[in-house]
Design a protein around this motif. Structure first.
Motif, PDB file in Angstrom:
ATOM      1  N   LEU A 266      10.103   4.406   1.045  1.00 39.91           N
ATOM      2  CA  LEU A 266       9.340   3.196   0.754  1.00 39.91           C
ATOM      3  C   LEU A 266       7.879   3.264   1.229  1.00 39.91           C
ATOM      4  CD1 LEU A 266      12.130   0.554   1.557  1.00 39.91           C
ATOM      5  CD2 LEU A 266      11.185   1.102  -0.694  1.00 39.91           C
ATOM      6  N   HIS A 267       7.420   4.430   1.634  1.00 40.01           N
ATOM      7  CA  HIS A 267       6.030   4.545   2.091  1.00 40.01           C
ATOM      8  C   HIS A 267       5.536   5.956   1.781  1.00 40.01           C
ATOM      9  CE1 HIS A 267       3.014   3.809   5.670  1.00 40.01           C
ATOM     10  NE2 HIS A 267       2.423   4.333   4.611  1.00 40.01           N
ATOM     11  N   ALA A 268       4.808   6.080   0.677  1.00 38.16           N
ATOM     12  CA  ALA A 268       4.267   7.387   0.304  1.00 38.16           C
ATOM     13  C   ALA A 268       2.917   7.189  -0.373  1.00 38.16           C
ATOM     14  CB  ALA A 268       5.224   8.096  -0.645  1.00 38.16           C
ATOM     15  N   HIS A 269       2.021   8.127  -0.162  1.00 37.46           N
ATOM     16  CA  HIS A 269       0.672   8.053  -0.722  1.00 37.46           C
ATOM     17  C   HIS A 269       0.531   9.032  -1.886  1.00 37.46           C
ATOM     18  CE1 HIS A 269      -0.999   5.604   2.627  1.00 37.46           C
ATOM     19  NE2 HIS A 269       0.040   6.117   3.251  1.00 37.46           N
ATOM     20  N   SER A 270      -0.448   8.774  -2.726  1.00 36.54           N
ATOM     21  CA  SER A 270      -0.717   9.676  -3.848  1.00 36.54           C
ATOM     22  C   SER A 270      -2.215   9.955  -3.881  1.00 36.54           C
ATOM     23  CB  SER A 270      -0.280   9.025  -5.162  1.00 36.54           C
ATOM     24  OG  SER A 270      -1.229   8.036  -5.543  1.00 36.54           O
TER      25      SER A 270
ATOM     26  N   ASP B 199      -0.337   3.304  -1.618  1.00 37.21           N
ATOM     27  CA  ASP B 199      -1.641   3.859  -1.249  1.00 37.21           C
ATOM     28  C   ASP B 199      -2.420   2.855  -0.417  1.00 37.21           C
ATOM     29  OD1 ASP B 199      -1.991   6.554  -2.252  1.00 37.21           O
ATOM     30  OD2 ASP B 199      -1.535   5.688  -4.216  1.00 37.21           O
ATOM     31  N   HIS B 200      -3.462   3.364   0.236  1.00 36.42           N
ATOM     32  CA  HIS B 200      -4.247   2.497   1.107  1.00 36.42           C
ATOM     33  C   HIS B 200      -5.002   1.440   0.301  1.00 36.42           C
ATOM     34  CE1 HIS B 200      -3.435   4.479   4.854  1.00 36.42           C
ATOM     35  NE2 HIS B 200      -3.654   5.650   4.297  1.00 36.42           N
ATOM     36  N   SER B 201      -5.290   0.320   0.951  1.00 37.78           N
ATOM     37  CA  SER B 201      -5.958  -0.784   0.267  1.00 37.78           C
ATOM     38  C   SER B 201      -7.478  -0.667   0.393  1.00 37.78           C
ATOM     39  CB  SER B 201      -5.448  -2.114   0.821  1.00 37.78           C
ATOM     40  OG  SER B 201      -5.735  -2.208   2.196  1.00 37.78           O
TER      41      SER B 201
ATOM     42  N   SER C 178       1.809  -0.989  -1.966  1.00 43.69           N
ATOM     43  CA  SER C 178       0.505  -0.680  -1.397  1.00 43.69           C
ATOM     44  C   SER C 178       0.665  -0.715   0.114  1.00 43.69           C
ATOM     45  CB  SER C 178      -0.518  -1.731  -1.835  1.00 43.69           C
ATOM     46  OG  SER C 178      -1.700  -1.609  -1.067  1.00 43.69           O
ATOM     47  N   GLU C 179      -0.077   0.132   0.817  1.00 47.84           N
ATOM     48  CA  GLU C 179      -0.157  -0.020   2.262  1.00 47.84           C
ATOM     49  C   GLU C 179      -1.373  -0.895   2.512  1.00 47.84           C
ATOM     50  OE1 GLU C 179      -0.386   3.522   4.685  1.00 47.84           O
ATOM     51  OE2 GLU C 179      -0.160   2.362   6.531  1.00 47.84           O
ATOM     52  N   VAL C 180      -1.101  -2.175   2.643  1.00 51.39           N
ATOM     53  CA  VAL C 180      -2.172  -3.170   2.684  1.00 51.39           C
ATOM     54  C   VAL C 180      -2.694  -3.316   4.113  1.00 51.39           C
ATOM     55  CG1 VAL C 180      -2.804  -5.532   2.088  1.00 51.39           C
ATOM     56  CG2 VAL C 180      -0.929  -4.407   0.871  1.00 51.39           C
TER      57      VAL C 180
ATOM     58  N   THR D 193       8.612   7.909   5.307  1.00 53.65           N
ATOM     59  CA  THR D 193       7.920   9.143   5.720  1.00 53.65           C
ATOM     60  C   THR D 193       6.412   8.964   5.838  1.00 53.65           C
ATOM     61  OG1 THR D 193       7.691   9.866   3.437  1.00 53.65           O
ATOM     62  CG2 THR D 193       9.610  10.667   4.676  1.00 53.65           C
ATOM     63  N   ASP D 194       5.821   7.991   5.093  1.00 48.65           N
ATOM     64  CA  ASP D 194       4.355   7.924   5.054  1.00 48.65           C
ATOM     65  C   ASP D 194       3.805   9.265   4.562  1.00 48.65           C
ATOM     66  OD1 ASP D 194       1.790   7.005   5.370  1.00 48.65           O
ATOM     67  OD2 ASP D 194       1.919   6.680   7.540  1.00 48.65           O
ATOM     68  N   SER D 195       4.516   9.855   3.609  1.00 46.05           N
ATOM     69  CA  SER D 195       4.119  11.174   3.092  1.00 46.05           C
ATOM     70  C   SER D 195       2.754  11.108   2.432  1.00 46.05           C
ATOM     71  CB  SER D 195       5.123  11.653   2.042  1.00 46.05           C
ATOM     72  OG  SER D 195       6.302  12.082   2.634  1.00 46.05           O
ATOM     73  N   HIS D 196       1.941  12.102   2.713  1.00 47.62           N
ATOM     74  CA  HIS D 196       0.661  12.238   2.025  1.00 47.62           C
ATOM     75  C   HIS D 196       0.700  13.423   1.073  1.00 47.62           C
ATOM     76  CE1 HIS D 196      -0.603   9.212   4.878  1.00 47.62           C
ATOM     77  NE2 HIS D 196      -1.769   9.127   4.278  1.00 47.62           N
ATOM     78  N   GLY D 197       1.893  13.902   0.759  1.00 51.14           N
ATOM     79  CA  GLY D 197       2.069  15.002  -0.181  1.00 51.14           C
ATOM     80  C   GLY D 197       3.554  15.261  -0.346  1.00 51.14           C
TER      81      GLY D 197
HETATM   82 ZN    ZN Z   1       0.546   5.297   5.130  1.00 46.67          ZN
END
Ligand code: ZN
Ligand code: ZN
Length: 585
Positions: free
Chosen positions: A355-359, A387-389, A426-428, A542-546
């Motif tokens: 539930l927490h991943a970035h692109s 993704d970040h806000s 979104s990671e607000v 995970t807060d994965s960034h990849g």
């Molecule tokens: Zn994050």
């Protein structure tokens, strides 16, 4: 190359079975340059390069290599003398390999010496403390008109640094000046594998199993412990002293020994046989508080008449359910084991999504499609792209317009993806006044939000808590991301009144996450336990960034298990149809 065969020929047994005396060791010339000494030089080089504003990736590469070398079992000096290809080891590229060769062959590193001689006096003054950031130290020196490490230490002890430059600066200096003996768990996992291989290979033990903090999955460890089976304990002790070139023996008895590994953590080995294997495993795994409660039931472990080949047999004998290692911290696990009422801890196969991943829309390295494909390959049913806000400029926060476009884009992707769902999230950012970083009409279009603090860490406990409580009053607030902002071994995180935040989450129908990032693991196990006891569910994210980071979910699962969590307390053990309802407030 004289002493090369010591790890292979089974020799090196001290005469008369006497184990080497650590004090005597200093009087003899060091036979090897240890990996630690080589690593120290690379770390010093990294610091000097960073003071010169060298490319931060290069600085990081040297720092990372230094950390890797400290874990290695093979002696770098031997490898160089054998003309081995050093670049076969992860983290060692051509430049670092040639630096290592130069250090071994000449005893020094020209580049390091040159930079040292050119360094300004304030930078030179801290070169024995490579973890200090030269830019920050410069600032402190200037502020207080000082120029030496002694004065720096003085300003730290007197509290001046904290008062004038803040808690985080003081924390940095404290960590830079203190010899650390702690290591992140995931680093320790690499070290564990290297030592295990060395025990089974070079030391020829019959069996070696990790115990202690690593087995309990404690997030930061100070000691690596093994129970081993061997017929030649003194031989194993002697060989371990050659680990990584040279590893000092700190203490030893007839069935145990402690070594100071160059990575800073201690290595403890405990001898066991087939008959008492289970007993030794239990005795060497539990935290002190656990063992106290356990021995109240079993009696002193050392004094037991019966020996137990397995831990299961040991627990059974005393009418206890088997206690998972992650639970052996001394909370209520012994009482619950006696009543057959231990939790069924969550496992990796219970996880249905992330539930927490970035692109690449913000600071991730892979596209939404690639992140989704990687999640699907893991057997997940969904992945939330958060993704970040907009306000988080340093992480390429997504503008209002772009998020609208992304929502439409994900709808389109989902229309053609059978059975797998990309969640719109979104990671607000939670702004300083507790408001959220997007307007409500946009937040409403998302499947859910992860709301996080990324700024103004210095607010005091009450202000920071109020900020969170206010944010949770927004009906589009769902999951609180990395609740305390801590970075293990780096910074303590901002202060919050966790009781009040948990209370507000329960009242408003908000949730927490365990952020699996190995240097965050935030919530802590203790706080996760507290939240779930209050009836608040938790996401293991995970807060994965990849794509490559999705597997670190295992670190979050470890943490959830330490908190005693069952799958019924975890949001992402639910299928989306069920989860969806929980996010509607
Ligand atoms: Zn994050
Ligand atoms: Zn974040």
């Amino acid at each position: 190359m004289a002493e090369k065969s010591t790890t292979q020929d089974g020799g090196l047994r001290p005469p008369g079975g006497i184990i080497a005396n650590p004090e005597g060791e200093n009087t003899e010339p060091a036979p090897f340059l240890s990996n630690a000494e080589i690593a120290d030089r690379l770390a010093s080089l990294a610091q000097l390069l960073s003071a010169q504003k060298e490319n931060p990736y290069k600085v990081k590469a040297y720092q990372r290599a230094a950390a890797k070398l400290r874990n290695m079992s093979e002696s770098l000096q031997e490898l160089v003398q054998d003309d081995a290809d050093l670049t076969q080891y992860a983290g060692i590229g051509d430049a670092i390999a040639s630096a290592i060769r130069e250090i071994v062959q000449t005893g020094s590193l020209r580049k390091l010496e040159t930079l040292r001689s050119q360094a300004s006096p304030d930078v030179a003054s801290i070169n024995d403390y490579p973890r200090l950031d030269p830019k920050r130290v410069k600032r402190i020196y200037k502020k207080f008109g000082i120029s030496s490490v002694e004065e720096l230490r003085g300003k730290l002890e007197s509290g001046d640094i904290e008062q004038v430059l803040g808690l985080r600066m003081a924390q940095h200096v404290r960590q830079g000046l203190t010899e650390t003996h702690a290591m992140l768990l995931y680093r320790a996992d690499d070290l564990k594998s290297a030592v295990e291989e060395f025990l089974l290979g070079a030391c020829r033990v019959k069996r070696a199993e990790v115990v202690g903090e690593v087995r309990r999955r404690v997030e930061v460890i100070e000691e690596l412990g093994f129970v081993i089976e061997t017929e030649d304990f003194p031989g194993v002790v002697a060989r371990l002293q050659r680990y990584g070139g040279r590893t000092p023996l700190v203490s030893s008895g007839k069935d145990n020994a402690v070594f100071a590994l160059s990575s800073g953590v201690m290595l403890r080995i405990q001898l066991a046989g087939k008959k008492d294997w289970g007993l030794q495993m239990a005795a060497c795994t539990g935290a002190k508080a656990h063992l106290k409660k356990l021995t109240a039931v079993t009696g002193a472990l050392r004094g037991l008449k019966t020996s137990f080949p397995t831990e299961e047999a040991f627990y059974r004998n005393f009418g206890l359910e088997y206690i998972e290692p992650e639970l052996r911290e001394g909370y209520d696990e012994v009482e619950r084991a006696a009543k057959n009422a231990l939790p069924r801890l969550i496992t990796a196969k219970d996880i249905k999504g992330d539930l927490h991943a970035h692109s690449t829309s913000s600071d991730g390295s892979d596209s939404i499609e690639d992140m989704a494909e990687a999640a699907r390959e893991r057997g997940y049913e969904y992945i939330g792209i958060s993704d970040h806000s907009q306000s988080l400029k340093i992480a390429s926060g997504v503008s209002v317009e772009d998020l609208w476009a992304q929502i439409k884009y994900i709808d389109k992707l989902n229309a053609s993806s059978r059975g797998f769902r990309i969640l719109k999230s979104s990671e607000v950012d939670i702004l300083a006044d507790g408001s959220l970083d997007y307007p409500d009409d946009l937040l409403r279009e998302l499947d859910y939000t992860v709301c996080s603090i990324h700024s103004r860490f210095a607010l005091n406990r009450e202000q920071q808590t109020d900020r969170l409580l206010r944010a949770m009053d927004n009906r589009y607030f769902n999951i609180l991301g990395h609740a305390t902002g801590r970075l293990l071994l780096k910074r303590p995180g901002y202060e919050i009144d966790i009781e009040r935040v948990v209370g507000q989450a329960r009242k408003n129908g908000c949730f927490f996450e365990i952020n699996s990032s190995p240097d965050r693991l935030d919530l802590s196990a203790e706080n996760a336990r507290r939240a779930v006891e209050a009836g608040v569910m938790i996401a293991v994210n995970t807060d994965s960034h990849g794509m490559g980071e999705l597997p670190i979910i295992r670190c979050g699962i470890d943490q959830a298990r330490r908190a005693g969590l069952e799958k019924t307390s975890i949001l992402n053990c639910l299928p989306w149809e069920k989860l969806q309802g929980l996010f509607k407030r």
